[in-house]
Design a protein around this motif. Sequence first.
Motif, PDB file in Angstrom:
ATOM      1  N   ARG A 128     -13.716 124.980  52.617  1.00 20.37           N
ATOM      2  CA  ARG A 128     -13.220 125.213  51.093  1.00 20.37           C
ATOM      3  C   ARG A 128     -11.939 125.539  51.037  1.00 20.37           C
ATOM      4  N   ARG A 129     -10.871 125.232  50.257  1.00 13.16           N
ATOM      5  CA  ARG A 129      -9.560 125.606  49.891  1.00 13.16           C
ATOM      6  C   ARG A 129      -9.393 125.813  48.430  1.00 13.16           C
ATOM      7  N   ARG A 130      -8.630 126.693  48.102  1.00 12.84           N
ATOM      8  CA  ARG A 130      -8.245 126.952  46.557  1.00 12.84           C
ATOM      9  C   ARG A 130      -7.117 125.892  46.178  1.00 12.84           C
ATOM     10  N   VAL A 131      -7.432 125.222  45.154  1.00  7.58           N
ATOM     11  CA  VAL A 131      -6.359 124.236  44.532  1.00  7.58           C
ATOM     12  C   VAL A 131      -5.900 124.717  43.310  1.00  7.58           C
ATOM     13  N   PHE A 132      -4.900 123.966  42.870  1.00  5.96           N
ATOM     14  CA  PHE A 132      -4.092 124.164  41.801  1.00  5.96           C
ATOM     15  C   PHE A 132      -4.303 123.114  40.865  1.00  5.96           C
ATOM     16  N   HIS A 133      -4.702 123.099  39.663  1.00  9.31           N
ATOM     17  CA  HIS A 133      -4.944 121.955  38.753  1.00  9.31           C
ATOM     18  C   HIS A 133      -3.840 122.207  37.443  1.00  9.31           C
ATOM     19  N   TRP A 140      -7.120 127.353  38.304  1.00 13.46           N
ATOM     20  CA  TRP A 140      -7.346 127.446  39.895  1.00 13.46           C
ATOM     21  C   TRP A 140      -8.718 127.040  39.914  1.00 13.46           C
ATOM     22  N   GLY A 141      -9.216 126.191  41.174  1.00 13.04           N
ATOM     23  CA  GLY A 141     -10.347 125.876  41.377  1.00 13.04           C
ATOM     24  C   GLY A 141     -10.628 125.678  42.860  1.00 13.04           C
ATOM     25  N   TRP A 142     -11.660 125.289  43.367  1.00 10.10           N
ATOM     26  CA  TRP A 142     -11.850 125.081  44.739  1.00 10.10           C
ATOM     27  C   TRP A 142     -12.316 123.550  44.759  1.00 10.10           C
ATOM     28  N   GLU A 143     -11.970 123.116  46.099  1.00 12.63           N
ATOM     29  CA  GLU A 143     -12.457 121.829  46.801  1.00 12.63           C
ATOM     30  C   GLU A 143     -12.649 121.812  48.208  1.00 12.63           C
TER      31      GLU A 143
END
Length: 92
Positions: free
Chosen positions: A46-51, A75-78
């Motif tokens: 899992r890594r934190r991503v910016f939308h 922010w979200g996770w993918e």
Amino acid sequence: MWIWKARKAGWLVSVESSSADEPGDECGVVDVEGLKYRINFSPRVRRRVFHSAPGQHAIATAIEIATGESAPAAWGWEFAPAVWAEPIVEDD
């Protein structure tokens, strides 16, 4: 990548088989100083991503947030790709 890192750490690694061209997570089998491991590669970490808004570059969004022109970021996770080894245990 996994083999390179294991060798860099000082382990004696040899490739027993490779299945990188076939569907699935398995990449092949390696021998690490007499023990066999199955190498896998798939989205697992899992890594934190910016939308940001569709069509807008992430840097432009960051500037707007920093200058107060926009609401805080979403922010979200993918899942990101990962490589890992599983020991092959054979029943005696």
